[in-house]
Design a protein around this motif. Structure first.
Motif, PDB file in Angstrom:
ATOM      1  N   THR A 133       0.826  -1.224   0.000  1.00 27.94           N
ATOM      2  CA  THR A 133       0.000   0.000   0.000  1.00 27.94           C
ATOM      3  C   THR A 133       0.852   1.263   0.000  1.00 27.94           C
ATOM      4  OG1 THR A 133      -0.150  -0.096   2.420  1.00 27.94           O
ATOM      5  CG2 THR A 133      -1.985  -1.058   1.185  1.00 27.94           C
ATOM      6  N   ARG A 192      -3.916  -2.968   5.757  1.00 29.02           N
ATOM      7  CA  ARG A 192      -5.072  -3.038   4.859  1.00 29.02           C
ATOM      8  C   ARG A 192      -4.683  -3.798   3.604  1.00 29.02           C
ATOM      9  NH1 ARG A 192      -8.036   1.692   6.293  1.00 29.02           N
ATOM     10  NH2 ARG A 192      -8.369   1.166   8.469  1.00 29.02           N
ATOM     11  N   ASP A 194      -6.213  -4.355  -0.686  1.00 23.89           N
ATOM     12  CA  ASP A 194      -7.272  -4.042  -1.636  1.00 23.89           C
ATOM     13  C   ASP A 194      -7.240  -5.098  -2.727  1.00 23.89           C
ATOM     14  OD1 ASP A 194      -5.166  -3.445  -3.332  1.00 23.89           O
ATOM     15  OD2 ASP A 194      -5.204  -1.313  -2.847  1.00 23.89           O
TER      16      ASP A 194
END
Ligand code: DC
Length: 222
Positions: A133, A192, A194
């Motif tokens: 990220t 996180r 995605d």
């Protein structure tokens, strides 16, 4: 010259990132860069100097001042200002202290720059929380390892028990959940993923199966 091969392996604690990343790096003949070890080494330095692990200004200064190096080998070693801190960084206290220092944006700026320099120099398998990220968002090779918290706590428990340490499973589970919660909810670069990531649930897989999934995924596209 072709761009260096960068493989991002992110995920929560106790998911098998370090063993997996080391084996993937060996298979592909590129360096293994354990970015969590850098935050851990900084936490050791802070603790020794009596710096509070939430003191942003002092930690930023410290991050500029210390030298963190990796020495490849079996096992690989982590050096803090030339001192071998490989075992010192792995205690439960340093796990939480590392999580604390990693939440400080100024610390992240210094260590992310270092990680990018290392990766650009010779490529690598970089493991951490924010590799895909923030550190190398442009790499096409991003893997997010997950596993049920109970499985991750059991693995940590077995690891520590194998070293002869007295450990309480419930305490480890609570610490694992607390650290993941802190790493996932901080403002700067939280844990996180995605849809640019391939997610691998390692709960019911052994390490060689995870390594194969990653190596095959990379080879299919290079
Ligand atoms: O992967 P690890 O358990 O050794 O990491 C120790 C701590 O460092 C972890 O709780 C969060 C932080 N960390 C981070 O914020 N970003 C990374 N790229 C790697 C680790």
């Amino acid at each position: 010259m072709p761009a260096p091969l960068i493989i991002a392996i992110d995920g929560p604690s106790g998911v098998g990132k370090t063993t997996t990343s080391r084996m993937v790096a060996r298979e592909l003949g590129i360096p293994h860069i354990d970015t969590g070890a850098m935050y851990r080494a900084l936490a050791v330095a802070a603790t020794r100097e009596g710096i509070d692990t939430h003191d942003s200004a002092a930690l930023e200064q410290l991050a500029h001042r210390v030298r963190i190096d990796f020495i490849a080998g079996e096992p690989p070693r982590v050096l803090l200002n030339d001192e071998d801190v490989t075992s010192l960084i792995r205690t439960p206290e340093m796990s939480m202290a590392a999580s604390n220092v990693s939440a400080v944006p100024a610390v992240r700026r210094v260590l992310v720059r270092l990680q990018q320099d290392l990766g650009r120099r010779g490529g690598g398998v970089l493991e951490g929380r924010d590799i895909g990220t923030k550190v190398f968002p442009e790499t096409p090779f991003k893997f997010f390892l997950t596993a049920r918290p109970e499985v991750r706590a059991q693995r940590r428990h077995d690891e520590l028990a194998a070293k002869g340490e007295e450990v309480d499973y419930d305490a480890i589970l609570a610490a694992t959940v607390a650290r993941d919660d802190q790493d996932s909810n901080r403002a700067d670069s939280p844990l996180r993923y995605d849809d640019s990531y391939t997610v691998v649930d390692t709960s019911d897989l052994d390490i060689p199966a995870v390594v194969n999934a990653i190596v095959n995924g990379v080879r299919a596209r290079t």
